[in-house]
Design an enzyme around this catalytic site. Structure first.
Site, PDB file in Angstrom:
ATOM      1  NE  ARG A 165      -3.701  -2.499   0.633  1.00  0.00           N
ATOM      2  CZ  ARG A 165      -3.728  -3.687   0.432  1.00  0.00           C
ATOM      3  NH1 ARG A 165      -2.648  -4.017  -0.605  1.00  0.00           N
ATOM      4  NH2 ARG A 165      -4.612  -4.615   0.604  1.00  0.00           N
ATOM      5  CB  SER A 239      -8.338   0.174   5.088  1.00  0.00           C
ATOM      6  OG  SER A 239      -9.050  -1.276   4.552  1.00  0.00           O
ATOM      7  CD  GLU A 336      -4.878   1.983   3.110  1.00  0.00           C
ATOM      8  OE1 GLU A 336      -4.528   0.724   3.401  1.00  0.00           O
ATOM      9  OE2 GLU A 336      -5.917   2.380   2.344  1.00  0.00           O
TER      10      GLU A 336
HETATM   11  P1  FAD Z   1      -8.013  10.310  -3.940  1.00  0.00           P
HETATM   12  O1  FAD Z   1      -8.515  10.061  -2.840  1.00  0.00           O
HETATM   13  O2  FAD Z   1      -8.606  11.376  -4.686  1.00  0.00           O
HETATM   14  O3  FAD Z   1      -6.322  10.796  -3.794  1.00  0.00           O
HETATM   15  C1  FAD Z   1      -5.552   9.953  -3.051  1.00  0.00           C
HETATM   16  C2  FAD Z   1      -4.165  10.780  -2.838  1.00  0.00           C
HETATM   17  O4  FAD Z   1      -3.639  10.485  -4.136  1.00  0.00           O
HETATM   18  C3  FAD Z   1      -4.301  12.140  -2.691  1.00  0.00           C
HETATM   19  O5  FAD Z   1      -3.130  12.409  -1.774  1.00  0.00           O
HETATM   20  C4  FAD Z   1      -4.323  12.801  -4.017  1.00  0.00           C
HETATM   21  O6  FAD Z   1      -3.677  14.298  -4.074  1.00  0.00           O
HETATM   22  C5  FAD Z   1      -3.349  11.814  -4.603  1.00  0.00           C
HETATM   23  N1  FAD Z   1      -3.673  11.829  -6.284  1.00  0.00           N
HETATM   24  C6  FAD Z   1      -4.878  11.504  -6.745  1.00  0.00           C
HETATM   25  N2  FAD Z   1      -4.960  11.451  -8.112  1.00  0.00           N
HETATM   26  C7  FAD Z   1      -3.828  11.682  -8.578  1.00  0.00           C
HETATM   27  C8  FAD Z   1      -3.054  11.979  -9.693  1.00  0.00           C
HETATM   28  N3  FAD Z   1      -3.730  11.657 -10.842  1.00  0.00           N
HETATM   29  N4  FAD Z   1      -1.698  12.124  -9.905  1.00  0.00           N
HETATM   30  C9  FAD Z   1      -1.093  12.742  -8.476  1.00  0.00           C
HETATM   31  N5  FAD Z   1      -1.512  12.449  -7.142  1.00  0.00           N
HETATM   32  C10 FAD Z   1      -2.810  12.091  -7.320  1.00  0.00           C
HETATM   33  N6  FAD Z   1      -7.749   0.677  -1.476  1.00  0.00           N
HETATM   34  C11 FAD Z   1      -6.926  -0.252  -1.834  1.00  0.00           C
HETATM   35  O7  FAD Z   1      -5.684  -0.398  -1.917  1.00  0.00           O
HETATM   36  N7  FAD Z   1      -7.697  -1.451  -1.704  1.00  0.00           N
HETATM   37  C12 FAD Z   1      -8.903  -1.755  -1.328  1.00  0.00           C
HETATM   38  O8  FAD Z   1      -9.559  -2.694  -1.472  1.00  0.00           O
HETATM   39  C13 FAD Z   1      -9.580  -0.305  -1.093  1.00  0.00           C
HETATM   40  N8  FAD Z   1     -10.897  -0.475  -0.962  1.00  0.00           N
HETATM   41  C14 FAD Z   1     -11.704   0.688  -0.650  1.00  0.00           C
HETATM   42  C15 FAD Z   1     -12.890   0.538  -0.022  1.00  0.00           C
HETATM   43  C16 FAD Z   1     -13.565   1.797   0.073  1.00  0.00           C
HETATM   44  C17 FAD Z   1     -15.169   1.480   0.383  1.00  0.00           C
HETATM   45  C18 FAD Z   1     -12.933   3.103  -0.018  1.00  0.00           C
HETATM   46  C19 FAD Z   1     -13.543   4.051   0.136  1.00  0.00           C
HETATM   47  C20 FAD Z   1     -11.609   3.123  -0.459  1.00  0.00           C
HETATM   48  C21 FAD Z   1     -10.815   1.915  -0.485  1.00  0.00           C
HETATM   49  N9  FAD Z   1      -9.548   2.034  -0.976  1.00  0.00           N
HETATM   50  C22 FAD Z   1      -8.940   0.733  -1.086  1.00  0.00           C
HETATM   51  C23 FAD Z   1      -8.943   3.213  -1.015  1.00  0.00           C
HETATM   52  C24 FAD Z   1      -9.037   4.139  -2.324  1.00  0.00           C
HETATM   53  O9  FAD Z   1      -9.944   3.496  -2.883  1.00  0.00           O
HETATM   54  C25 FAD Z   1      -7.718   3.634  -3.218  1.00  0.00           C
HETATM   55  O10 FAD Z   1      -6.680   4.327  -2.535  1.00  0.00           O
HETATM   56  C26 FAD Z   1      -7.693   4.703  -4.376  1.00  0.00           C
HETATM   57  O11 FAD Z   1      -6.570   4.373  -5.195  1.00  0.00           O
HETATM   58  C27 FAD Z   1      -8.016   6.103  -4.429  1.00  0.00           C
HETATM   59  O12 FAD Z   1      -8.161   6.738  -5.563  1.00  0.00           O
HETATM   60  P2  FAD Z   1      -9.010   8.176  -5.506  1.00  0.00           P
HETATM   61  O13 FAD Z   1      -9.144   8.456  -7.098  1.00  0.00           O
HETATM   62  O14 FAD Z   1     -10.353   8.304  -4.720  1.00  0.00           O
HETATM   63  O15 FAD Z   1      -7.686   8.759  -4.761  1.00  0.00           O
HETATM   64  P1  NAP Z   2     -10.184 -10.001   5.332  1.00  0.00           P
HETATM   65  O1  NAP Z   2     -10.517 -10.824   4.103  1.00  0.00           O
HETATM   66  O2  NAP Z   2     -11.259  -9.862   6.257  1.00  0.00           O
HETATM   67  O3  NAP Z   2      -8.982 -10.285   5.895  1.00  0.00           O
HETATM   68  C1  NAP Z   2      -8.429  -9.441   6.912  1.00  0.00           C
HETATM   69  C2  NAP Z   2      -7.396  -9.253   6.800  1.00  0.00           C
HETATM   70  O4  NAP Z   2      -6.268 -10.275   6.685  1.00  0.00           O
HETATM   71  C3  NAP Z   2      -6.884  -8.261   5.438  1.00  0.00           C
HETATM   72  O5  NAP Z   2      -6.427  -7.098   5.761  1.00  0.00           O
HETATM   73  C4  NAP Z   2      -5.989  -9.030   4.461  1.00  0.00           C
HETATM   74  O6  NAP Z   2      -4.551  -8.582   4.201  1.00  0.00           O
HETATM   75  C5  NAP Z   2      -5.687 -10.230   5.475  1.00  0.00           C
HETATM   76  N1  NAP Z   2      -5.411 -11.425   4.812  1.00  0.00           N
HETATM   77  C6  NAP Z   2      -6.529 -12.392   4.789  1.00  0.00           C
HETATM   78  N2  NAP Z   2      -6.113 -13.459   3.916  1.00  0.00           N
HETATM   79  C7  NAP Z   2      -4.936 -13.296   3.712  1.00  0.00           C
HETATM   80  C8  NAP Z   2      -4.190 -14.119   2.985  1.00  0.00           C
HETATM   81  N3  NAP Z   2      -4.617 -15.210   2.791  1.00  0.00           N
HETATM   82  N4  NAP Z   2      -2.856 -13.973   3.036  1.00  0.00           N
HETATM   83  C9  NAP Z   2      -2.550 -12.772   3.464  1.00  0.00           C
HETATM   84  N5  NAP Z   2      -3.173 -11.858   3.933  1.00  0.00           N
HETATM   85  C10 NAP Z   2      -4.351 -12.194   4.261  1.00  0.00           C
HETATM   86  O7  NAP Z   2     -10.354  -8.450   4.505  1.00  0.00           O
HETATM   87  P2  NAP Z   2     -11.450  -7.338   4.194  1.00  0.00           P
HETATM   88  O8  NAP Z   2     -11.010  -6.136   5.079  1.00  0.00           O
HETATM   89  O9  NAP Z   2     -12.586  -8.043   3.887  1.00  0.00           O
HETATM   90  O10 NAP Z   2     -10.617  -6.955   2.912  1.00  0.00           O
HETATM   91  C11 NAP Z   2     -10.585  -7.730   1.765  1.00  0.00           C
HETATM   92  C12 NAP Z   2      -9.369  -7.289   0.982  1.00  0.00           C
HETATM   93  O11 NAP Z   2      -9.755  -6.030   0.200  1.00  0.00           O
HETATM   94  C13 NAP Z   2      -8.069  -7.082   1.455  1.00  0.00           C
HETATM   95  O12 NAP Z   2      -7.049  -7.431   0.692  1.00  0.00           O
HETATM   96  C14 NAP Z   2      -8.177  -5.587   1.959  1.00  0.00           C
HETATM   97  O13 NAP Z   2      -6.837  -5.122   1.902  1.00  0.00           O
HETATM   98  C15 NAP Z   2      -8.825  -4.978   0.595  1.00  0.00           C
HETATM   99  N6  NAP Z   2      -9.639  -3.776   1.158  1.00  0.00           N
HETATM  100  C16 NAP Z   2      -8.924  -2.778   1.206  1.00  0.00           C
HETATM  101  C17 NAP Z   2      -9.464  -1.511   1.533  1.00  0.00           C
HETATM  102  C18 NAP Z   2      -8.565  -0.136   1.936  1.00  0.00           C
HETATM  103  O14 NAP Z   2      -9.162   0.850   1.874  1.00  0.00           O
HETATM  104  N7  NAP Z   2      -7.352  -0.413   1.684  1.00  0.00           N
HETATM  105  C19 NAP Z   2     -10.735  -1.430   2.034  1.00  0.00           C
HETATM  106  C20 NAP Z   2     -11.461  -2.503   1.978  1.00  0.00           C
HETATM  107  C21 NAP Z   2     -10.783  -3.860   1.486  1.00  0.00           C
HETATM  108  P3  NAP Z   2      -4.373  -7.397   2.938  1.00  0.00           P
HETATM  109  O15 NAP Z   2      -5.500  -6.084   3.422  1.00  0.00           O
HETATM  110  O16 NAP Z   2      -2.733  -7.117   3.071  1.00  0.00           O
HETATM  111  O17 NAP Z   2      -4.981  -7.904   1.912  1.00  0.00           O
END
Ligand code: FAD
Ligand code: NAP
Length: 345
Positions: A165, A239, A336
């Site tokens: 991340r 998250s 995050e």
């Molecule tokens: P923004 O929120 O608009 O921006 C995020 C950052 O990036 C800011 O600092 C902004 O200035 C910068 N930025 C945005 N666009 C640009 C650009 N073109 N050039 C330079 N800088 C830029 N993340 C995960 O990794 N895995 C997930 O499973 C995941 N699930 C999510 C679920 C939910 C319900 C929500 C709300 C979020 C989740 N996220 C997840 C986090 C988020 O969706 C990601 O980080 C996504 O990539 C952010 O995109 P955005 O366009 O909304 O970025």
């Molecule tokens: P989950 O399946 O309940 O699992 C809980 C945590 O355990 C996750 O964070 C995941 O890590 C880790 N995990 C589960 N199985 C794993 C495996 N086999 N090997 C290594 N790590 C394992 O998670 P959840 O909250 O429902 O989310 C599902 C996926 O969506 C995850 O990958 C999560 O990162 C992603 N997600 C991200 C965001 C965000 O905003 N960043 C929001 C929602 C969901 P990892 O997170 O490293 O995968």
């Protein structure tokens, strides 16, 4: 020249629905627009805050900045071999729609990343990941405009410093580039990643050899819809904390005290990744509210803003959780999403 709007309310442009204003706002649809917007920011001595879908930001107060809303559109096939395709998407494309477009074209590798909110341009910034796949595994290159010189620069994976991340754009090169487009290397033949328990469980009824990328995408979408609050109904930023990495020794000690603690060995760092959601849940926070902020009842890692109040309350709840988790487990939780305006240069 794109229209610069003064004192603009960003409530509709961040998924936490925080009702903060920015000193100036501009929507850009081309590289020329971006260069002109950079010129205006320099003239007015304002820092630039690029914004995509606003799903990974926490806006706590007025921004003394020029928010540059990235709306460049377009998807093109830029290369092909017998087994792979190279696909370029402009930064303003919606991530999930891009994933679906690729699946429909028979280009595979993005299916586990279905339904992640936000834009293509922001995806490399935190090397988005879900269900065992990270963006870096399908990444070819990106083009960004350097804010200082206003010149385009191409970054291959080596230059992006991808981590868990994380990327160089959150660290050494923070706030220095605006990403314009991202090129992905995708497969013509599916190479499915089915190891995550929730995903494997959901697809258990289908023989593995018969599972299609579309079914993986649908399964991921279904799990996410059940477990995560949709931002349009319950504002949230996904998250709120990263999963912390601890040494094997620290994990063993924690396991003695908390036998059910959830941790996954990370082969690359030789550390153990703790499930932050488990720590927060077991510290008693699942479903808890404080002022107008809440901990989601299905996944304690997600903090919500149901009343669409200031994200300052969400941040206060986050700080409260961080203190409790540190005291109980000796583990520091790192936020995050990016917090503004405190993160402004
Ligand atoms: P923004 O929120 O608009 O921006 C995020 C950052 O990036 C800011 O600092 C902004 O200035 C910068 N930025 C945005 N666009 C640009 C650009 N073109 N050039 C330079 N800088 C830029 N993340 C995960 O990794 N895995 C997930 O499973 C995941 N699930 C999510 C679920 C939910 C319900 C929500 C709300 C979020 C989740 N996220 C997840 C986090 C988020 O969706 C990601 O980080 C996504 O990539 C952010 O995109 P955005 O366009 O909304 O970025
Ligand atoms: P989950 O399946 O309940 O699992 C809980 C945590 O355990 C996750 O964070 C995941 O890590 C880790 N995990 C589960 N199985 C794993 C495996 N086999 N090997 C290594 N790590 C394992 O998670 P959840 O909250 O429902 O989310 C599902 C996926 O969506 C995850 O990958 C999560 O990162 C992603 N997600 C991200 C965001 C965000 O905003 N960043 C929001 C929602 C969901 P990892 O997170 O490293 O995968």
């Amino acid at each position: 020249m794109p229209l610069i709007l003064p004192e603009f309310n960003l409530a509709r442009f961040n998924t936490l629905a925080s009702p903060v204003t920015t000193r100036a706002y501009v929507s850009v649809a081309s590289r020329e627009d971006i260069v002109e917007a950079i010129g205006v920011a320099k003239e007015q001595k304002l820092p630039i805050v690029p914004l995509g879908g606003g799903s990974n930001v926490v806006l706590t107060d007025h921004l003394n900045a020029l928010v540059v809303h990235v709306n460049l559109r377009g998807i093109e096939l830029v290369g092909e071999s017998d087994t792979e395709v190279w696909v370029r998407a402009q930064a303003g494309e919606n991530w999930h729609e891009f994933v679906q477009y690729c699946l429909n074209m028979g280009w595979y590798g993005l299916e586990n990343l279905s339904l992640i909110p936000g834009s293509v341009g922001a995806a490399p910034i935190q090397n988005i990941g879900a269900y065992g796949v990270e963006l870096e595994s399908v990444f070819a290159e990106l083009t960004a405009i350097e804010l200082a010189s206003q010149l385009p620069v191409t970054f291959t994976a080596d230059g992006c410093g991808f981590g868990y991340r994380d990327s160089v754009f959150k660290g050494r090169l923070k706030d220095q580039y605006l990403i314009c487009d991202v090129t992905f290397k995708l497969q013509k033949t599916p190479q499915l990643v089915l190891g995550y328990p929730a995903l494997a469980e959901r697809l258990a009824g289908i023989p593995e050899a018969d599972i299609t990328p579309q079914q993986v995408s649908e399964a991921v979408c279904a799990i996410r819809r059940e477990k995560l609050p949709a931002p349009e109904h319950t504002p949230n930023a996904g998250s709120f904390f990263k999963n912390p990495m601890v040494s094997q020794a620290q994990f063993d000690t924690l396991k003695q005290r908390h036998p059910n603690i959830v941790g996954y060995p990370d082969a690359e760092s030789m550390q153990v990744k703790l499930a932050a959601g488990w720590l927060i849940d077991n510290a008693g926070f699942k479903g808890v509210s404080r002022n107008s902020a809440a901990v989601h009842s299905e996944q304690a890692l997600v903090l919500t803003n149901p009343g669409k109040q200031s994200a300052q309350y969400v941040l206060e709840l986050a700080e409260h959780i961080q203190a409790a988790v540190l005291e109980r487990y000796g583990v520091a939780l790192e936020v995050e999403p990016r917090i503004y305006p405190s993160a402004l240069p």
